[in-house]
Design a protein around this motif. Structure first.
Motif, PDB file in Angstrom:
ATOM      1  N   THR A 260      -1.261 -43.280 -37.433  1.00 18.85           N
ATOM      2  CA  THR A 260      -2.217 -44.377 -37.242  1.00 18.85           C
ATOM      3  C   THR A 260      -3.453 -43.895 -36.491  1.00 18.85           C
ATOM      4  O   THR A 260      -4.592 -44.189 -36.870  1.00 18.85           O
ATOM      5  CB  THR A 260      -1.550 -45.530 -36.466  1.00 18.85           C
ATOM      6  OG1 THR A 260      -0.403 -45.996 -37.190  1.00 18.85           O
ATOM      7  CG2 THR A 260      -2.528 -46.675 -36.259  1.00 18.85           C
ATOM      8  N   THR A 261      -3.224 -43.122 -35.433  1.00 19.69           N
ATOM      9  CA  THR A 261      -4.345 -42.574 -34.661  1.00 19.69           C
ATOM     10  C   THR A 261      -5.198 -41.644 -35.512  1.00 19.69           C
ATOM     11  O   THR A 261      -6.435 -41.682 -35.449  1.00 19.69           O
ATOM     12  CB  THR A 261      -3.821 -41.812 -33.434  1.00 19.69           C
ATOM     13  OG1 THR A 261      -3.043 -42.686 -32.617  1.00 19.69           O
ATOM     14  CG2 THR A 261      -4.972 -41.239 -32.615  1.00 19.69           C
ATOM     15  N   GLN A 264      -7.349 -43.636 -37.909  1.00 12.13           N
ATOM     16  CA  GLN A 264      -8.384 -44.349 -37.156  1.00 12.13           C
ATOM     17  C   GLN A 264      -9.528 -43.405 -36.802  1.00 12.13           C
ATOM     18  O   GLN A 264     -10.715 -43.752 -36.947  1.00 12.13           O
ATOM     19  CB  GLN A 264      -7.788 -44.962 -35.893  1.00 12.13           C
ATOM     20  CG  GLN A 264      -6.898 -46.160 -36.150  1.00 12.13           C
ATOM     21  CD  GLN A 264      -6.254 -46.679 -34.872  1.00 12.13           C
ATOM     22  OE1 GLN A 264      -6.253 -46.006 -33.830  1.00 12.13           O
ATOM     23  NE2 GLN A 264      -5.680 -47.876 -34.937  1.00 12.13           N
ATOM     24  N   LYS A 265      -9.187 -42.207 -36.349  1.00  9.80           N
ATOM     25  CA  LYS A 265     -10.203 -41.203 -36.034  1.00  9.80           C
ATOM     26  C   LYS A 265     -10.967 -40.782 -37.289  1.00  9.80           C
ATOM     27  O   LYS A 265     -12.173 -40.530 -37.238  1.00  9.80           O
ATOM     28  CB  LYS A 265      -9.540 -39.976 -35.393  1.00  9.80           C
ATOM     29  CG  LYS A 265      -8.872 -40.230 -34.048  1.00  9.80           C
ATOM     30  CD  LYS A 265      -9.894 -40.412 -32.941  1.00  9.80           C
ATOM     31  CE  LYS A 265      -9.228 -40.528 -31.590  1.00  9.80           C
ATOM     32  NZ  LYS A 265     -10.206 -40.691 -30.477  1.00  9.80           N
ATOM     33  N   GLU A 267     -11.655 -42.601 -39.874  1.00  7.21           N
ATOM     34  CA  GLU A 267     -12.623 -43.639 -40.188  1.00  7.21           C
ATOM     35  C   GLU A 267     -13.870 -43.517 -39.322  1.00  7.21           C
ATOM     36  O   GLU A 267     -14.968 -43.915 -39.733  1.00  7.21           O
ATOM     37  CB  GLU A 267     -11.991 -45.019 -39.992  1.00  7.21           C
ATOM     38  CG  GLU A 267     -10.931 -45.363 -41.043  1.00  7.21           C
ATOM     39  CD  GLU A 267     -10.342 -46.737 -40.810  1.00  7.21           C
ATOM     40  OE1 GLU A 267     -10.740 -47.390 -39.809  1.00  7.21           O
ATOM     41  OE2 GLU A 267      -9.489 -47.158 -41.612  1.00  7.21           O
ATOM     42  N   GLU A 268     -13.685 -42.952 -38.122  1.00  8.39           N
ATOM     43  CA  GLU A 268     -14.814 -42.760 -37.212  1.00  8.39           C
ATOM     44  C   GLU A 268     -15.551 -41.453 -37.480  1.00  8.39           C
ATOM     45  O   GLU A 268     -16.469 -41.085 -36.758  1.00  8.39           O
ATOM     46  CB  GLU A 268     -14.315 -42.775 -35.770  1.00  8.39           C
ATOM     47  CG  GLU A 268     -13.653 -44.103 -35.371  1.00  8.39           C
ATOM     48  CD  GLU A 268     -12.956 -44.011 -34.015  1.00  8.39           C
ATOM     49  OE1 GLU A 268     -13.028 -42.916 -33.400  1.00  8.39           O
ATOM     50  OE2 GLU A 268     -12.354 -45.005 -33.586  1.00  8.39           O
TER      51      GLU A 268
END
Length: 418
Positions: A260-261, A264-265, A267-268
């Motif tokens: 998940t992390t 998320q990263k 996407e950034e």
């Protein structure tokens, strides 16, 4: 005259000794392999040596191979050849010489197959050996976790080989239900023992393999009216293991959180490598970069670290990616090492038997299910580990099992279709 008579009596005795030696090694393969370090490779080598002697002695006298057998053996030989060609093109060194001792097994399986196909009861001796292996695996797991205080059971090797072997043992035994007669009612105890050992290893690959093999077994083995109920039961097994084993629960929760992390990263706009799962994702991305630069024959076996290092230096991959010896995914590793050629041949070695066994399943379901589960297990284990097809013990397990199950199924199909 007396010498001729003595020699004629000696030949049957030698043949009988060879027969029982082969059956004895087949019986010992699972339990001795997991109980004594390097014995998977040792027993495989002993059987190969016997098969080479057998090949010379009976050259031209063996029953002809069926088309399906020829295809698979040619694929195995082609895989070995692709390894050699790729290694020579990319520079042969110490790493390639060491890898040769593993990859040559894909070539040596040819004489091994030619011999073992003649031993029609080999599969029975393997199953008897598995009855001893299941409780032994459970005992090893108990000793590691409760006596030695280890977080995970590992046996003589590591959780990454003990877990998959325990999972395979459970489903091979489960598939023998129709072959056992009156003693089949003791089978659940042995299956549960092997599954418990699997859980104690905390191996994520083995855990995924249990789910995949369970779904396949339930769908193929159960009657149509029971199939969906079987699928539900299979899906409940990992849920039960998850809640029963703190080690399994911790590893799954950690993997989910790390994945998940990572995304998320991503996407950034950041290629994050701050956890084990994230590093694996980046390693697989690195495999794609390597493939783009060497798409046909790859960079050669054992050159993963050297290949990705250049992308680390360019800032395209995080440094953690180059701190491993392989990509922790057999499919990615084959793509890196052998390019499209190596990957396609590898997929043939792995999935051609599965294709044939599914196609001819109705003719001999009792033999087909073993090979189908064997391939399913290895295919899923390989999603999180490349050791399944580049390490000697794992390769020995795959080729040994495939040889026995595939030859048994081909023989049964031909007997029932003729």
């Amino acid at each position: 005259m007396s010498n001729v008579i003595s020699e004629s009596k000696a030949i049957p005795k030698l043949a009988q000794l060879k027969e029982w030696s082969v059956y004895g090694l087949v019986f010992l393969f699972p339990i001795a392999g997991i109980g004594v370090r390097h014995w998977f490779s040792t027993i495989f080598t002993l059987l190969v040596l016997i098969s080479l002697w057998d090949l010379v002695r009976y050259w031209g006298k063996r029953p002809p191979l069926q088309k399906q057998e020829k295809v698979w053996l040619w694929l195995c030989a082609a895989f070995f050849l692709s390894f050699v060609v790729s290694a020579l093109i990319n520079g042969w060194g110490h790493v390639q010489s060491r890898s040769l001792g593993v990859d040559i097994r894909y070539l040596l399986v040819v004489p091994l197959y030619l011999m073992l196909r003649q031993y029609v009861y080999a599969w029975r001796f393997l199953l008897v050996g598995l009855f001893f292996t299941a409780p032994y695996l459970a005992g090893l797991a108990y000793y590691d976790v409760y006596e030695l205080g280890r977080d995970r059971a590992q046996g003589e090797y590591s959780p990454n080989i003990m877990g998959p072997l325990a999972a395979l043992t459970a489903f091979w035994l489960l598939s023998s239900w129709d072959s056992l007669g009156k003693i089949r009612w003791v089978l659940p105890l042995f299956v549960i023992s092997a599954l418990w050992a699997t859980a104690m290893t905390g191996s994520r690959g083995a855990f995924a393999g249990v789910i995949a093999m369970g779904l396949v077994w339930g769908w193929l083995h159960l009657k149509q009216s029971w199939r969906w109920g079987g699928v539900v039961c299979v899906l409940l097994i990992p849920v039960g293991i998850y809640h029963a084993s703190d080690s399994v629960a911790f590893r799954i929760d950690t993997s989910v959180a790390e994945a998940t992390t990572y995304f998320q990263k991503l996407e950034e706009g950041e290629h994050y490598a701050g956890s084990g799962t994230a590093v694996r994702f980046e390693m697989w991305r690195g495999g794609w970069l390597v493939f783009q630069d060497a798409p046909v024959l790859g960079v050669g076996r054992g050159n993963y670290t050297r290949a990705v290092q250049q992308y680390v230096e360019q800032g395209r991959l995080p440094p953690e990616v180059a701190q491993h010896g392989h990509a922790h995914n057999a499919y990615v590793d084959m793509l890196i090492a052998g390019g499209v050629v190596g990957l396609v041949v590898f997929l043939g070695v792995l999935f051609y038997p599965l294709y044939y066994m599914l196609k001819s399943y109705r003719l001999s379901p009792e033999s087909a299910i073993f090979g189908i589960l064997h391939v399913t297990g290895f295919a899923v284990f390989s999603l999180t580990d490349a050791s399944t097809f580049i390490k000697g013990n794992f390769v020995s397990i795959f080729l040994f099992g495939m040889t026995i199950f595939f030859s048994w199924h081909v023989r049964r199909v031909n007997e029932r279709s003729s």
